[in-house]
Design a protein around this motif. Sequence first.
Motif, PDB file in Angstrom:
ATOM      1  N   SER B 360       7.974   3.603  11.252  1.00 38.17           N
ATOM      2  CA  SER B 360       6.726   4.012  12.364  1.00 38.17           C
ATOM      3  C   SER B 360       7.424   4.109  13.941  1.00 38.17           C
ATOM      4  O   SER B 360       8.556   3.573  14.185  1.00 38.17           O
ATOM      5  CB  SER B 360       5.685   2.879  12.549  1.00 38.17           C
ATOM      6  N   TRP B 361       6.723   4.816  14.586  1.00 36.51           N
ATOM      7  CA  TRP B 361       7.226   5.269  15.896  1.00 36.51           C
ATOM      8  C   TRP B 361       6.433   4.604  16.856  1.00 36.51           C
ATOM      9  O   TRP B 361       5.015   4.725  16.637  1.00 36.51           O
ATOM     10  CB  TRP B 361       7.373   6.902  16.083  1.00 36.51           C
ATOM     11  N   LEU B 362       6.847   4.059  17.738  1.00 36.51           N
ATOM     12  CA  LEU B 362       5.888   3.312  18.976  1.00 36.51           C
ATOM     13  C   LEU B 362       6.275   3.928  20.162  1.00 36.51           C
ATOM     14  O   LEU B 362       7.436   3.942  20.571  1.00 36.51           O
ATOM     15  CB  LEU B 362       6.302   2.082  18.789  1.00 36.51           C
ATOM     16  N   ARG B 363       5.189   4.156  20.752  1.00 33.69           N
ATOM     17  CA  ARG B 363       5.481   4.599  22.259  1.00 33.69           C
ATOM     18  C   ARG B 363       4.484   3.933  23.345  1.00 33.69           C
ATOM     19  O   ARG B 363       3.185   3.947  22.920  1.00 33.69           O
ATOM     20  CB  ARG B 363       5.181   6.239  22.286  1.00 33.69           C
ATOM     21  N   HIS B 364       4.978   3.682  24.474  1.00 36.77           N
ATOM     22  CA  HIS B 364       4.341   2.867  25.391  1.00 36.77           C
ATOM     23  C   HIS B 364       3.971   3.994  26.405  1.00 36.77           C
ATOM     24  O   HIS B 364       4.628   4.864  26.801  1.00 36.77           O
ATOM     25  CB  HIS B 364       5.273   1.754  26.096  1.00 36.77           C
ATOM     26  N   HIS B 373       2.368   8.299  32.566  1.00 37.58           N
ATOM     27  CA  HIS B 373       3.334   9.229  31.580  1.00 37.58           C
ATOM     28  C   HIS B 373       3.761   8.091  30.267  1.00 37.58           C
ATOM     29  O   HIS B 373       3.781   7.002  30.737  1.00 37.58           O
ATOM     30  CB  HIS B 373       4.322   9.812  32.415  1.00 37.58           C
ATOM     31  N   PRO B 374       4.350   8.605  29.620  1.00 40.65           N
ATOM     32  CA  PRO B 374       4.885   7.750  28.266  1.00 40.65           C
ATOM     33  C   PRO B 374       6.148   7.126  28.917  1.00 40.65           C
ATOM     34  O   PRO B 374       6.893   7.586  29.942  1.00 40.65           O
ATOM     35  CB  PRO B 374       5.605   8.889  27.460  1.00 40.65           C
ATOM     36  N   VAL B 375       6.502   5.737  28.392  1.00 39.62           N
ATOM     37  CA  VAL B 375       7.512   5.073  29.260  1.00 39.62           C
ATOM     38  C   VAL B 375       8.742   4.901  28.243  1.00 39.62           C
ATOM     39  O   VAL B 375       9.872   5.073  28.320  1.00 39.62           O
ATOM     40  CB  VAL B 375       7.332   3.601  29.654  1.00 39.62           C
ATOM     41  N   LEU B 376       8.260   4.396  26.993  1.00 37.99           N
ATOM     42  CA  LEU B 376       9.371   4.160  26.118  1.00 37.99           C
ATOM     43  C   LEU B 376       9.039   4.431  24.793  1.00 37.99           C
ATOM     44  O   LEU B 376       7.770   4.306  24.219  1.00 37.99           O
ATOM     45  CB  LEU B 376       9.336   2.377  26.094  1.00 37.99           C
ATOM     46  N   LEU B 377       9.952   4.916  24.160  1.00 36.83           N
ATOM     47  CA  LEU B 377       9.817   5.492  22.779  1.00 36.83           C
ATOM     48  C   LEU B 377      10.639   4.466  21.873  1.00 36.83           C
ATOM     49  O   LEU B 377      12.075   4.530  22.079  1.00 36.83           O
ATOM     50  CB  LEU B 377      10.218   6.958  22.555  1.00 36.83           C
ATOM     51  N   SER B 379      11.825   4.190  18.030  1.00 39.92           N
ATOM     52  CA  SER B 379      11.678   4.823  16.860  1.00 39.92           C
ATOM     53  C   SER B 379      12.854   4.647  16.138  1.00 39.92           C
ATOM     54  O   SER B 379      13.884   4.344  16.499  1.00 39.92           O
ATOM     55  CB  SER B 379      11.628   6.389  17.160  1.00 39.92           C
ATOM     56  N   GLY B 380      12.711   4.543  14.711  1.00 38.93           N
ATOM     57  CA  GLY B 380      13.926   4.347  13.910  1.00 38.93           C
ATOM     58  C   GLY B 380      14.488   2.958  13.905  1.00 38.93           C
ATOM     59  O   GLY B 380      14.669   2.562  12.833  1.00 38.93           O
ATOM     60  N   GLY B 381      14.412   2.248  14.960  1.00 40.31           N
ATOM     61  CA  GLY B 381      15.031   1.221  14.973  1.00 40.31           C
ATOM     62  C   GLY B 381      14.101  -0.004  14.485  1.00 40.31           C
ATOM     63  O   GLY B 381      14.626  -1.313  14.203  1.00 40.31           O
ATOM     64  N   GLY B 382      13.076   0.200  14.030  1.00 39.85           N
ATOM     65  CA  GLY B 382      12.041  -0.803  13.735  1.00 39.85           C
ATOM     66  C   GLY B 382      12.208  -1.077  12.026  1.00 39.85           C
ATOM     67  O   GLY B 382      11.436  -1.869  11.439  1.00 39.85           O
ATOM     68  N   GLY B 383      13.284  -0.299  11.354  1.00 38.30           N
ATOM     69  CA  GLY B 383      13.255  -0.527  10.059  1.00 38.30           C
ATOM     70  C   GLY B 383      12.251   0.154   9.202  1.00 38.30           C
ATOM     71  O   GLY B 383      11.365   1.192   9.777  1.00 38.30           O
ATOM     72  N   TYR B 384      12.285   0.337   8.039  1.00 38.18           N
ATOM     73  CA  TYR B 384      11.792   0.988   6.901  1.00 38.18           C
ATOM     74  C   TYR B 384      10.841   0.097   6.125  1.00 38.18           C
ATOM     75  O   TYR B 384      11.105  -0.926   5.760  1.00 38.18           O
ATOM     76  CB  TYR B 384      12.795   1.924   6.055  1.00 38.18           C
ATOM     77  N   LEU B 385       9.850   0.846   5.682  1.00 37.49           N
ATOM     78  CA  LEU B 385       8.974   0.080   4.674  1.00 37.49           C
ATOM     79  C   LEU B 385       8.848   0.933   3.322  1.00 37.49           C
ATOM     80  O   LEU B 385       8.767   2.135   3.320  1.00 37.49           O
ATOM     81  CB  LEU B 385       7.533  -0.243   5.148  1.00 37.49           C
ATOM     82  N   LEU B 386       9.006   0.157   2.213  1.00 36.00           N
ATOM     83  CA  LEU B 386       8.477   0.919   0.906  1.00 36.00           C
ATOM     84  C   LEU B 386       7.279   0.025   0.386  1.00 36.00           C
ATOM     85  O   LEU B 386       7.275  -1.175   0.212  1.00 36.00           O
ATOM     86  CB  LEU B 386       9.501   0.926  -0.125  1.00 36.00           C
ATOM     87  N   SER B 387       6.246   1.093   0.120  1.00 35.57           N
ATOM     88  CA  SER B 387       4.982   0.268  -0.064  1.00 35.57           C
ATOM     89  C   SER B 387       4.394   1.022  -1.525  1.00 35.57           C
ATOM     90  O   SER B 387       4.848   2.146  -1.751  1.00 35.57           O
ATOM     91  CB  SER B 387       4.033   0.436   0.874  1.00 35.57           C
ATOM     92  N   GLY B 388       3.673   0.207  -2.161  1.00 36.45           N
ATOM     93  CA  GLY B 388       3.187   0.668  -3.665  1.00 36.45           C
ATOM     94  C   GLY B 388       2.127  -0.132  -4.053  1.00 36.45           C
ATOM     95  O   GLY B 388       1.933  -1.113  -3.484  1.00 36.45           O
ATOM     96  N   THR B 389       1.641   0.336  -5.050  1.00 35.44           N
ATOM     97  CA  THR B 389       0.456  -0.357  -6.008  1.00 35.44           C
ATOM     98  C   THR B 389       1.038  -0.779  -7.421  1.00 35.44           C
ATOM     99  O   THR B 389       1.615   0.436  -8.000  1.00 35.44           O
ATOM    100  CB  THR B 389      -0.755   0.289  -5.957  1.00 35.44           C
ATOM    101  N   THR B 390       0.981  -1.756  -7.657  1.00 35.78           N
ATOM    102  CA  THR B 390       1.246  -2.043  -9.208  1.00 35.78           C
ATOM    103  C   THR B 390      -0.002  -1.541 -10.171  1.00 35.78           C
ATOM    104  O   THR B 390      -0.927  -1.491  -9.962  1.00 35.78           O
ATOM    105  CB  THR B 390       1.467  -3.605  -9.437  1.00 35.78           C
ATOM    106  N   VAL B 391       0.703  -1.163 -11.418  1.00 32.32           N
ATOM    107  CA  VAL B 391      -0.253  -0.652 -12.182  1.00 32.32           C
ATOM    108  C   VAL B 391       0.113  -1.543 -13.518  1.00 32.32           C
ATOM    109  O   VAL B 391       1.252  -1.976 -13.599  1.00 32.32           O
ATOM    110  CB  VAL B 391      -0.579   1.012 -12.518  1.00 32.32           C
ATOM    111  N   ALA B 392      -0.829  -1.336 -14.707  1.00 34.86           N
ATOM    112  CA  ALA B 392      -0.521  -2.006 -15.783  1.00 34.86           C
ATOM    113  C   ALA B 392       0.597  -1.228 -16.381  1.00 34.86           C
ATOM    114  O   ALA B 392       0.761  -0.139 -16.622  1.00 34.86           O
ATOM    115  CB  ALA B 392      -1.750  -2.132 -16.749  1.00 34.86           C
ATOM    116  N   ALA B 393       1.654  -1.970 -17.134  1.00 35.27           N
ATOM    117  CA  ALA B 393       2.533  -1.295 -18.132  1.00 35.27           C
ATOM    118  C   ALA B 393       1.997  -0.639 -19.343  1.00 35.27           C
ATOM    119  O   ALA B 393       0.856  -0.888 -19.550  1.00 35.27           O
ATOM    120  CB  ALA B 393       3.846  -2.356 -18.699  1.00 35.27           C
ATOM    121  N   ASP B 394       2.461   0.233 -19.953  1.00 36.23           N
ATOM    122  CA  ASP B 394       1.640   0.839 -20.861  1.00 36.23           C
ATOM    123  C   ASP B 394       1.371   0.402 -22.259  1.00 36.23           C
ATOM    124  O   ASP B 394       1.800   0.427 -23.316  1.00 36.23           O
ATOM    125  CB  ASP B 394       2.893   2.146 -21.271  1.00 36.23           C
ATOM    126  N   SER B 395       0.542  -0.804 -22.035  1.00 33.88           N
ATOM    127  CA  SER B 395       0.081  -1.455 -23.106  1.00 33.88           C
ATOM    128  C   SER B 395      -1.093  -0.776 -23.739  1.00 33.88           C
ATOM    129  O   SER B 395      -1.403  -0.971 -24.809  1.00 33.88           O
ATOM    130  CB  SER B 395      -0.150  -2.985 -22.775  1.00 33.88           C
TER     131      SER B 395
END
Lengths: 306, 420
Positions: B360-364, B373-377, B379-395
Amino acid sequence: MSFAEYSEIIQEGDVVIIFLGHESMMPIKVQSGAQTQTRYGAIRHSSDLIGQRFGSKVTCSKGGWVYVLHPTPELWTVNLPHRTQILYTTDIANITLMLELKPGSVVCESGTGSGSLSHSIIRTIAPTGHLHTVEFHAQRAEKAMQEFKEHKVSHLVTVRNQDVCKDGFGITGIADAVFLDIPSPWEAITHAKSAMKRKGGRLCSFSPCIEQVQRTCEALLDHGFEEICTLEVLLRVHDVRAINLPLPDFGPEEGSADSSQMASDVSQEVAPNTGNTSVICRTATPPREMAGHTGYLTFATKPQCE
Amino acid sequence: MAESVNDSDAESRISFGDYVVLKRGDVFKSVQVENKKKVIFEKQWFFLDNAVGQLFGTRFEIGAGGSLKLKAAKHSGDSLDSKEAGQDNRHILDDGKSQKLTRDDIETLKEQGLKGQHLYSIVNVFVYFSHLRYDTLAQILTLGNIHAGSKILVFETCAGLVLGSVMERMGGFGSVIQMYPGGGPTRAGMESFGFPSHFHETLHEFPLCKVNALLAGTLDLSEKDADGNRRSESSQETSGVSEERSSEPQSMEVSVDQQEEMRRVERERLREQKAQEKKVKMEEKRKKLASAAALLEGRNADGLVIASRFHPCPVLMGLLKFIAPSRPFVVYCQYREPLIECYTKLREQGGAISLRLTDSWLRHYQVLPNRTHPVLLMSGGGGYLLSGTTVAADSAKTRNQHKSEEHVAKRLKLDEISSA
């Protein structure tokens, strides 16, 4: 099932989210005897849904399959029927953290709109908090109440059909946080202030236009709010994919059999069926266009009353 | 419903042990309030004792001898204040009104990654904030659907900041299981959230090194004695040994003097005491392990949050096994490539949908009349996220196959009828 509490098994009356594939989902209300048509065929509620575990794979009548998911405010946000422009999860997440919402918080919100943020707030403040949400459009207020009921969270929220700028939130001195997403938030600051607890609280105003932000900040300052801060947050989604990069042919090297030397210089997976002339790279590219501007978030603190 | 007007603000009063943020102008310092402990801030030294019992956000002056005095109310003695202004008007907690919006307190606090509104319990470990930006933390908590009543697995090496934030959003309801590498979980950051004691009952911990045993069903949770041996087997042995030990000195001390005898007996007593304490500690540890294992072995946790310096891929693949289907998971990594690996692995293995790799990018903004006017941007330095949802295995495969056969049969029948 409830939007504020997980359950394991699907029951009659639940609202569930059907996952059809990449970026394709739809909400359905589970009813005994009912059927829902999808592009993979029909889902028969009684046999395919009721009694099954959330997260199960369901095969539809034409043979294709889908997943049935437990609803969450985040899933609801991307699947709800729009009655107004809504707030998306990125903004919602920051609002939640910066308003310090947690179980037990009492929150005021206006306008309710399509209920995107409302559901998220309710989930966060459950089971001991309460949301007082104000919507001046009668039908939307009614629809919101209906949805909260269907989603089994109506005990955590009160919807009031009134104009927040004229009549306020309907309560005073009990809110930990106030959220405004209305055309003229500066007109509601007085009411916001009186809705908040004596010991102080947090406020957030969401506005698409900078002129609105300017007027709101001015009003906040006039009313004695502190720590006024305006920001904007944007989410960048990275597209993960495997790409095929061809390798150059510099001709046979002195003393080596063939140009497979090239592939070993690049420590990557060699692409199959290419005779060592290209490799696979796993990478993620940012999208060509980033998500557009949604709005500016202005936060402020009401200090304790002396 | 919380509609009482007489809300108790007990929790927003400063107490001993609280971590507070001192602020003067744009300078901040986080300190712990301790009895008669000298604090140095902005070239002044003072004691925080008089702050105890006051509300957070109170303004103080430093009086004689380094003791704090409540700042006089604005409407009284104005002339007095302005006289003092020239000399020594340094306050600890500055008046926010005199601040310009461009240099707002919160701006600086947020650059440091602190969640600063009211000046209350804040993590005292600045260095960990520099990687996990607060807007990334905000996403983690919301994407993870962290809420009261659920069972959440957390694996983090952010000194307890992520853990504390998760616990705050759970409000003491449900349970949090902290998975930890090595000897024990680090929770310094969590402590400074100042949770009421009953919150701690919802917090469990489980060592990573026992995950495989738990999954295989071979985790040993039986009671043990001080030497770590199974109690039932060797309890007789150890008591026999101690008997021998106590009898030894007697037989050898016929010729040694009385003082030496007393010392030896004392040492023996201390050794017994230590062994006893160790036994109690180990029993506690065993109980904790057992309770965490009980929560985990159902493999029905409601969510997973990972935010560590470890390679996320094996951590994620290992811990996902404990999560129920149709539940969210969020993985934070300072860098992108390890998350790309996770994404690829999950795609291959299945069991997860709606995978998203984001940052995410954050701008003050500075908002002032004619000077907006914008002051501070950020970006990038906040790290990354991998998100998802689990589902049932193929049973559900066999059941569904059966179903589709059924459908085919029905269709044939209809065709027969229609063609007749």
